[in-house]
Enzyme design. Structure first.
Site, short mmCIF file in Angstrom:
data_model
loop_
_atom_site.label_atom_id
_atom_site.label_comp_id
_atom_site.label_asym_id
_atom_site.label_seq_id
_atom_site.Cartn_x
_atom_site.Cartn_y
_atom_site.Cartn_z
N GLU A 224 80.46 50.36 112.26
CA GLU A 224 79.57 50.66 113.39
C GLU A 224 78.73 51.91 113.13
OE1 GLU A 224 79.75 48.83 117.10
OE2 GLU A 224 79.43 47.79 115.22
N SER B 277 79.91 45.77 118.27
CA SER B 277 80.61 45.68 119.56
C SER B 277 80.02 46.60 120.61
CB SER B 277 82.10 46.00 119.37
OG SER B 277 82.26 47.30 118.84
N ASP C 221 80.65 41.90 99.88
CA ASP C 221 81.01 43.30 100.10
C ASP C 221 80.48 44.13 98.93
OD1 ASP C 221 82.34 45.73 101.01
OD2 ASP C 221 83.61 44.41 102.20
N HIS D 244 79.07 38.91 118.79
CA HIS D 244 80.21 39.82 118.83
C HIS D 244 81.52 39.05 118.85
CE1 HIS D 244 82.66 42.83 121.49
NE2 HIS D 244 83.04 42.88 120.23
N MET E 75 87.36 42.18 110.17
CA MET E 75 86.49 41.35 110.98
C MET E 75 85.76 40.32 110.13
SD MET E 75 85.58 40.70 114.04
CE MET E 75 86.02 42.14 115.02
N ASP F 67 84.33 27.09 135.54
CA ASP F 67 83.56 28.03 134.72
C ASP F 67 83.66 27.69 133.23
OD1 ASP F 67 82.79 29.35 136.97
OD2 ASP F 67 84.04 31.12 136.67
#
Length: 713
Positions: A403, A430, A344, A451, A325, A295
């Site tokens: 999020e 996510s 940012d 992600h 992240m 795999d």
């Protein structure tokens, strides 16, 4: 002979390994037969031979065992495997005990059985190339080195010296092999191998292996040596702590090392063969070979990458959001030579994001793993900024902000116009569906989900999510980008939670549900560990933040309500919601969740859990708890397959192991089903559904998908 050529000229017998129709040489049944024939020819020509050269016609020396053949083995085949491996060893021993010099010309990588073949030689000459790898990786595939590797490496390096190379599958370069005495000579390129081999043969007309000499002693001593005995007395316990009894290969390997060191060489070989024969037909070995070899190699070869003639080589990539992240993605890019713009809302926050890379690299510099010059070069590739204009001409912009759908939409509209011609935009969400996020994009066909998993510098998996409008070229470019970061890409279709977050949620919420049923929190955590998960479900919830889980729950309720429906939260979700909204337990980052985190001390479960949730007298069976945690994830994975969120077994298996820590011994969430046996799995799921609810129900269309995608060997 179809897998090797035998030539005799000027007293030199050359065995050139060249398996027809294969890019590499393997120990397939045909090779085993051909090796026997070649050895018989050597014996017939013995009087005319003064030396033997082992060589390869491939770009690598030898790849090892025929793993496809291994996947077809059944438990009843163990005796046949024992006979076959013993015959291979008999041929090896014949060559190395003839008294004449045998030289291995190592033109490329030799792993597993390939390295064991190289160990037949009295003298090993290798090309001095740092990209070449030698070693015994069998443990990582649920096997042990069984073609004399354990016996010989133990006798070459000693019981303690050989452990990293056998029990930990540590690989080594030609230069490292030279320093260990495992390779005796290096040459600049493959064209110089044969001359070096012939020169050594001329200088050493009489040769034998070290262990065949009368005065031979195992380096460091045998198990009866007090120093060795002291260390070996605790080794099984240390090993058991690491494997939790779920991985038999390391235990078998240690047993073969220790038992073999107490007997003569040929008896040690037989001990090794018995352990291999027992192990190679086991379910765990098949599960691990399937996923960690077939795999994983399928993904590396681009099996999930759409056909696109181009190849994306990222040079300049922008990141929106310099939190943990975003900072992690910046490091991953800069460490692979990619110019990175880290944006940012303020220069200070952007600089803090870059500081994460400085912290990571400083640790490497302090340990001598990185030079100060390389550190500065890496940091120079990261440009922290508060100006959106600095993103101009990025080939890819990755959004990694909080999020929140509105926030993500705003930064997308601000940054997307600055992309270079042909560039594309990615969201690192996510859970939020990509198709919905793409509504903020002027080019939804060039909008994709990428992600990453936290911490980015350690987690190898990256989940690529295709929105309804995302085109093949964008998916292919995303795939190339992930591979350029030396990470593992899987491709899934859009849905809430996609694949990994959705399945991960079932694990942690099943654990929370158990707590809500009155089962003691330590028992819940232990069930996760004994099933093979890296940590218990409550500890994972703390790390990922209970508050985030509740935020996702609230968002899901709102989305479903907007669609005219009602979202019914699971028992686990309701318990986590209580932890946050009633008890203000938001997770580790907020000071405490299911666990307490004393400053400078070891974390411990929040004592109030016992009062709030534990119900004395609640009956539980550990096997049921372990099965609930694994089966719940496997059923959800199968549902993803049936719904088209997943389109391949390899993405499911690799994604579940490298993304959410599904136990490696199972081979992944779908291989767990196939390794258990479809009928047996469905029966157990039915029993669990009757006792523990609809999370374990396998609907008819899901059963159909499981059967449709079953691997055939």
């Amino acid at each position: 002979m179809k897998t090797l050529r035998y030539e005799l000229a000027d007293g030199i017998a050359t065995l050139t390994f060249d398996e027809q129709g294969s890019p590499v040489n393997t120990m397939c049944l045909q090779w085993q037969e051909d090796l026997g024939a070649a050895v018989q020819q050597v014996l017939q020509d013995k009087d005319a031979i003064r030396g033997i050269v082992l060589a390869s016609a491939k770009s690598t020396f030898f790849a090892g065992a025929d793993l496809k053949g291994t996947m077809r083995l059944q438990p009843a085949d163990a005796q046949q495997v024992f006979r076959e491996i013993e015959q291979v060893k008999k041929n090896f021993r014949t060559l190395e005990t003839l008294g004449m010099p045998v030289v291995a010309c190592l033109n490329g990588t030799a792993l597993g059985g390939g390295w064991e073949l190289a160990l037949v030689a009295h003298h090993r000459v290798a090309v001095d190339d740092a990209k070449i790898q030698f070693g015994l990786p069998e443990i990582t595939l649920g096997l042990i080195p069984g073609a004399s590797g354990i016996t010989k490496m133990t006798r070459l390096l000693g019981l303690l010296g050989a452990q990293p190379y056998i029990l930990e599958s540590k690989l080594f370069s030609p230069r490292e092999a030279l320093s260990l005495g495992l390779v005796q000579e290096l040459v600049p390129d493959a064209s110089a191998l044969r001359a070096a081999a012939l020169a050594w043969i001329d200088a050493n007309p009489q040769s034998q292996q070290p262990w065949d000499a009368k005065d031979y002693r195992i380096p460091g001593g045998t198990p009866s040596n007090p120093k060795i005995a002291g260390m070996l007395s605790v080794a099984p316990a240390v090993l058991k702590q690491k494997t939790r009894g779920l991985y038999p290969a390391p235990e078998y390997a240690l047993a073969a090392m220790v038992e073999g060191a107490q007997v003569d060489f040929d008896t040690a070989l037989r001990i090794e063969s018995r352990y291999l024969a027992k192990l190679i037909v086991s379910p765990v070995a098949k599960n691990m070979i399937n996923t960690f070899f077939f795999d994983l190699n399928a993904i590396k070869a681009g099996a999930s990458r759409p056909k696109w003639d181009g190849r994306f080589k990222p040079k300049k990539v922008g990141i929106l959001g310099a939190g943990m992240m975003g900072g992690g993605i910046a490091y991953a890019q800069a460490s692979r030579g990619i110019a990175t713009v880290l944006k940012d809302v303020s220069q200070a926050k952007a600089e803090a994001g870059k500081a994460y890379s400085a912290k990571l690299t400083q640790g490497r510099v302090d340990k001598g793993r990185m030079s100060a010059q390389d550190q500065q070069a890496l940091l120079a590739r990261i440009t922290p900024t508060e100006s959106t204009q600095d993103l101009r001409d990025c080939e890819l912009i990755v959004e990694a902000v909080f999020e929140n759908r509105e926030l993500k939409a705003r930064v997308t509209m601000e940054a997307e116009p600055l992309l270079a011609a042909g560039g594309f935009f990615a969201s690192n969400t996510s859970t939020l569906p990509i198709t919905g996020l793409a509504k903020a994009s002027a080019r939804p066909e060039k909008f994709v989900g990428i992600h990453f998993f936290s911490p980015v510098d350690k987690m190898k998996l990256v989940e690529i999510i295709r929105g309804q409008a995302t085109d093949d070229e964008t998916i292919a470019r995303a795939y190339d980008y992930v591979q350029a970061l030396d990470k593992i890409p899987i491709v899934v279709n859009d849905s809430r939670g996609f694949f990994t977050s959705r399945v991960f949620g079932t694990f942690v919420m099943e654990g929370a549900a158990m707590l809500g049923e009155g089962i003691p929190a330590p028992v819940v955590e232990q069930a996760g560990l004994q099933a093979g998960m890296p940590v218990g479900p409550l500890a994972v919830l703390d790390e990922t933040a209970l508050s985030l889980s509740v935020h996702v729950l609230d968002q899901t309720r709102a989305d479903v309500r907007a669609e005219g429906g009602t979202y019914i939260a699971s028992p686990g979700e309701l318990l986590v919601e209580r932890m946050v909204k009633e008890f203000d337990r938001n997770g580790r980052a907020a000071g405490g969740g299911f666990y307490e985190y004393p400053a400078g001390g070891k974390k411990f479960l929040w004592p109030e859990l016992k009062t709030l949730f534990e119900q004395p007298g609640t009956a539980w069976e550990l096997q049921d708890l372990k099965d609930r945690l694994l089966y719940r994830q496997a059923v959800e994975t199968a549902r993803c397959l049936a719904e088209g969120v997943l389109t391949s077994v390899h993405d499911a298996n690799v994604g579940s192991i490298f993304g959410i820590g599904f136990p490696g011994w199972t081979g992944g969430a779908l291989q767990f089903i196939y390794g258990t046996g479809i009928a047996a799995f469905l029966h157990r799921a039915e029993v669990l559904a009757a006792k523990y609810g609809p999370g374990f129900v396998v609907a008819p269309q899901v059963k159909d998908a499981i059967r449709k995608f079953e691997p055939r060997w």
